[in-house]
Design a protein around this motif. Structure first.
Motif, short mmCIF file in Angstrom:
data_model
loop_
_atom_site.label_atom_id
_atom_site.label_comp_id
_atom_site.label_asym_id
_atom_site.label_seq_id
_atom_site.Cartn_x
_atom_site.Cartn_y
_atom_site.Cartn_z
N UNK A 42 -8.31 8.23 1.78
CA UNK A 42 -8.73 9.28 1.01
C UNK A 42 -9.37 9.07 -0.38
N UNK A 43 -8.88 8.03 -1.01
CA UNK A 43 -9.73 7.79 -2.31
C UNK A 43 -11.25 7.37 -2.21
N UNK A 44 -11.56 6.97 -1.05
CA UNK A 44 -13.02 6.56 -0.67
C UNK A 44 -13.64 7.85 -0.54
N UNK A 45 -13.14 8.74 0.30
CA UNK A 45 -13.86 10.04 0.59
C UNK A 45 -13.85 10.86 -0.68
N UNK A 46 -12.78 10.94 -1.57
CA UNK A 46 -12.87 11.75 -2.83
C UNK A 46 -13.95 11.01 -3.81
N UNK A 47 -13.86 9.88 -3.73
CA UNK A 47 -14.90 9.26 -4.87
C UNK A 47 -16.20 9.50 -4.34
N UNK A 48 -16.73 9.23 -3.06
CA UNK A 48 -18.01 9.39 -2.72
C UNK A 48 -18.46 10.91 -2.61
N UNK A 49 -17.47 11.79 -2.25
CA UNK A 49 -17.95 13.19 -2.00
C UNK A 49 -18.05 13.61 -3.56
N UNK A 50 -17.09 13.40 -4.16
CA UNK A 50 -16.99 13.88 -5.73
C UNK A 50 -18.34 13.45 -6.52
N UNK A 51 -18.67 12.08 -6.10
CA UNK A 51 -19.61 11.60 -7.09
C UNK A 51 -21.05 12.32 -6.78
N UNK A 52 -21.27 12.62 -5.25
CA UNK A 52 -22.58 13.18 -4.72
C UNK A 52 -22.44 14.56 -5.36
N UNK A 53 -21.38 15.26 -5.40
CA UNK A 53 -21.24 16.64 -6.15
C UNK A 53 -21.70 16.71 -7.44
N UNK A 54 -21.00 15.72 -8.23
CA UNK A 54 -21.45 15.39 -9.68
C UNK A 54 -22.72 15.51 -9.88
N UNK A 55 -23.42 14.57 -9.09
CA UNK A 55 -24.80 14.23 -9.37
C UNK A 55 -25.63 15.59 -9.03
N UNK A 56 -25.43 16.30 -7.86
CA UNK A 56 -25.98 17.28 -7.58
C UNK A 56 -26.05 18.44 -8.66
N UNK A 57 -24.76 18.71 -9.10
CA UNK A 57 -24.43 19.68 -10.31
C UNK A 57 -25.41 18.93 -11.64
#
Length: 63
Positions: A42-57
């Motif tokens: 789950x850490x992999x998904x959280x890191x990748x998805x959270x990173x993409x969301x932070x980049x978009x914001x």
């Protein structure tokens, strides 16, 4: 000016977070786990998805 600084910080943090998530996803222990059970940490998904969301914001803050 303040929004641009926040945007740049979010982009940098998002890139670092996405890279961290991908490193966990691509680690040897994760590969063995995926081969045996098919589960991704789950850490992999959280890191990748959270990173993409932070980049978009961050990108929206720069406009």
């Amino acid at each position: 000016m303040n929004n641009k600084i926040i945007g740049i910080v979010l982009i940098i943090a998002g890139v670092v977070s996405a890279m961290w998530g991908y490193n966990i996803y691509d680690s040897a222990s994760s590969q063995v786990t995926r081969a045996l059970s098919g589960d991704t940490p789950i850490e992999a998904w959280v890191g990748m998805a959270g990173g993409i969301i932070a980049i978009l914001i961050g990108i929206t803050r720069l406009k």
